[in-house]
Design a protein around this motif. Structure first.
Motif, PDB file in Angstrom:
ATOM      1  N   LEU A 180      13.121  93.533  -5.894  1.00  6.20           N
ATOM      2  CA  LEU A 180      13.892  93.034  -7.031  1.00  6.20           C
ATOM      3  C   LEU A 180      13.026  92.193  -7.953  1.00  6.20           C
ATOM      4  CD1 LEU A 180      17.234  91.947  -5.269  1.00  6.20           C
ATOM      5  CD2 LEU A 180      16.690  94.127  -6.355  1.00  6.20           C
ATOM      6  N   GLU A 181      12.126  91.433  -7.352  1.00  9.17           N
ATOM      7  CA  GLU A 181      11.233  90.569  -8.125  1.00  9.17           C
ATOM      8  C   GLU A 181      10.252  91.379  -8.964  1.00  9.17           C
ATOM      9  OE1 GLU A 181       7.513  87.627  -7.073  1.00  9.17           O
ATOM     10  OE2 GLU A 181       9.273  87.580  -5.758  1.00  9.17           O
ATOM     11  N   SER A 182       9.664  92.399  -8.362  1.00  9.25           N
ATOM     12  CA  SER A 182       8.638  93.185  -9.050  1.00  9.25           C
ATOM     13  C   SER A 182       9.227  94.328  -9.876  1.00  9.25           C
ATOM     14  CB  SER A 182       7.655  93.763  -8.033  1.00  9.25           C
ATOM     15  OG  SER A 182       8.310  94.695  -7.182  1.00  9.25           O
ATOM     16  N   GLU A 183      10.469  94.713  -9.557  1.00 12.70           N
ATOM     17  CA  GLU A 183      11.132  95.855 -10.194  1.00 12.70           C
ATOM     18  C   GLU A 183      10.335  97.146  -9.997  1.00 12.70           C
ATOM     19  OE1 GLU A 183      12.055  94.979 -14.268  1.00 12.70           O
ATOM     20  OE2 GLU A 183      13.631  93.553 -13.720  1.00 12.70           O
ATOM     21  N   SER A 184       9.591  97.215  -8.913  1.00  9.15           N
ATOM     22  CA  SER A 184       8.786  98.403  -8.640  1.00  9.15           C
ATOM     23  C   SER A 184       9.651  99.489  -8.007  1.00  9.15           C
ATOM     24  CB  SER A 184       7.622  98.053  -7.714  1.00  9.15           C
ATOM     25  OG  SER A 184       8.097  97.465  -6.509  1.00  9.15           O
ATOM     26  N   PHE A 185       9.431 100.721  -8.439  1.00  5.79           N
ATOM     27  CA  PHE A 185      10.202 101.858  -7.958  1.00  5.79           C
ATOM     28  C   PHE A 185       9.695 102.256  -6.579  1.00  5.79           C
ATOM     29  CE2 PHE A 185      11.397 106.528  -8.433  1.00  5.79           C
ATOM     30  CZ  PHE A 185      12.755 106.282  -8.264  1.00  5.79           C
ATOM     31  N   PRO A 186      10.546 102.195  -5.550  1.00  9.17           N
ATOM     32  CA  PRO A 186      10.080 102.475  -4.177  1.00  9.17           C
ATOM     33  C   PRO A 186       9.678 103.931  -3.987  1.00  9.17           C
ATOM     34  CG  PRO A 186      12.155 101.256  -4.183  1.00  9.17           C
ATOM     35  CD  PRO A 186      11.931 101.744  -5.576  1.00  9.17           C
ATOM     36  N   GLU A 187       8.847 104.159  -2.991  1.00 10.66           N
ATOM     37  CA  GLU A 187       8.491 105.509  -2.594  1.00 10.66           C
ATOM     38  C   GLU A 187       9.721 106.202  -2.001  1.00 10.66           C
ATOM     39  OE1 GLU A 187       5.597 107.197  -2.938  1.00 10.66           O
ATOM     40  OE2 GLU A 187       4.948 105.479  -4.161  1.00 10.66           O
ATOM     41  N   PRO A 188       9.780 107.537  -2.085  1.00  9.38           N
ATOM     42  CA  PRO A 188      10.941 108.239  -1.531  1.00  9.38           C
ATOM     43  C   PRO A 188      10.982 108.159  -0.013  1.00  9.38           C
ATOM     44  CG  PRO A 188       9.259 109.811  -2.199  1.00  9.38           C
ATOM     45  CD  PRO A 188       8.806 108.461  -2.682  1.00  9.38           C
ATOM     46  N   THR A 189      12.155 108.317   0.521  1.00 15.17           N
ATOM     47  CA  THR A 189      12.325 108.355   1.969  1.00 15.17           C
ATOM     48  C   THR A 189      12.024 109.760   2.473  1.00 15.17           C
ATOM     49  OG1 THR A 189      13.878 107.852   3.760  1.00 15.17           O
ATOM     50  CG2 THR A 189      14.776 108.958   1.842  1.00 15.17           C
TER      51      THR A 189
END
Length: 207
Positions: A180-189
């Protein structure tokens, strides 16, 4: 630190997470991203609607059931107890909490109902652990066990709560807040989990 980064840090540190956010994060980290960072409409599937109906029916039947399947001879049922942890920054509403007496002390078991015939995944066990931790803080007593109840098969799955599981819950909440802090898009599961996901259409890298 720029004002925008400071604002993101403040948001991440102050947001109260739902226990469901933890379960979804452990299944696919992109789900809480779509909810908090880039809000998108969430389609309601037939499975979700049917699950609500099944929960209501189970509530009705549960009131007439004994406690033997939970490993108890007697107790008290608390339906839909809402609890919150200031220290963890999470909240949740339990499907069922069973209160029972042991050596003059009241103990509690969180029970989570699942409308699935599949095996119980790890994320559901950590969801149950988080509920146990909420009950520990709320009632100020240790909780050593949770239960996952599979509605279609009427199967009871005990989950032993230990310090390692509690630590994993805390670490996972930290990871969510950093996202939430970085707003980075996570890698897919794992791609196998994407088939029935209601958010799948938003993931352009998933075929």
């Amino acid at each position: 630190m720029s004002p925008l980064i400071e604002e993101n840090v403040a948001f991440a540190n102050n947001v109260e997470l739902n226990v469901t956010d933890l379960k979804q994060h452990l299944y696919c980290a992109r789900i809480p991203y779509y909810f908090y960072v880039m809000p998108v409409p969430r389609p309601v599937s037939y499975k979700m609607k049917h699950g609500v109906v099944q929960h209501l029916e189970l509530d009705r039947l549960e009131k007439r059931r004994g406690y033997r399947s939970y490993g108890l001879t007697e107790g008290e049922r608390l339906f839909h107890l809402q609890v919150k942890s200031e220290s963890l920054g999470i909240y949740g509403k339990l499907d069922l909490t069973i209160a029972y007496q042991k050596k003059g002390t009241t103990h509690y078991i969180p029970v989570e109902f699942k409308y699935t015939e599949n095996r119980i995944f790890t994320n559901a066990k950590y969801q149950a652990t988080a509920y146990a931790m909420l009950l520990e803080e709320h009632f100020q007593v240790p909780v050593h066990e949770a239960i996952i109840y599979q509605i279609p098969t009427k199967t009871v799955h005990p989950v032993k709560i230990n310090d390692g599981m509690r630590k994993h819950v805390k670490d996972s909440l930290t990871v969510i807040r950093r996202m939430l802090e970085s707003e980075s898009f996570p890698e897919p599961t794992s791609r196998a989990r994407c088939h029935d996901c209601e958010y799948r259409r938003y993931c352009n890298d998933i075929q």
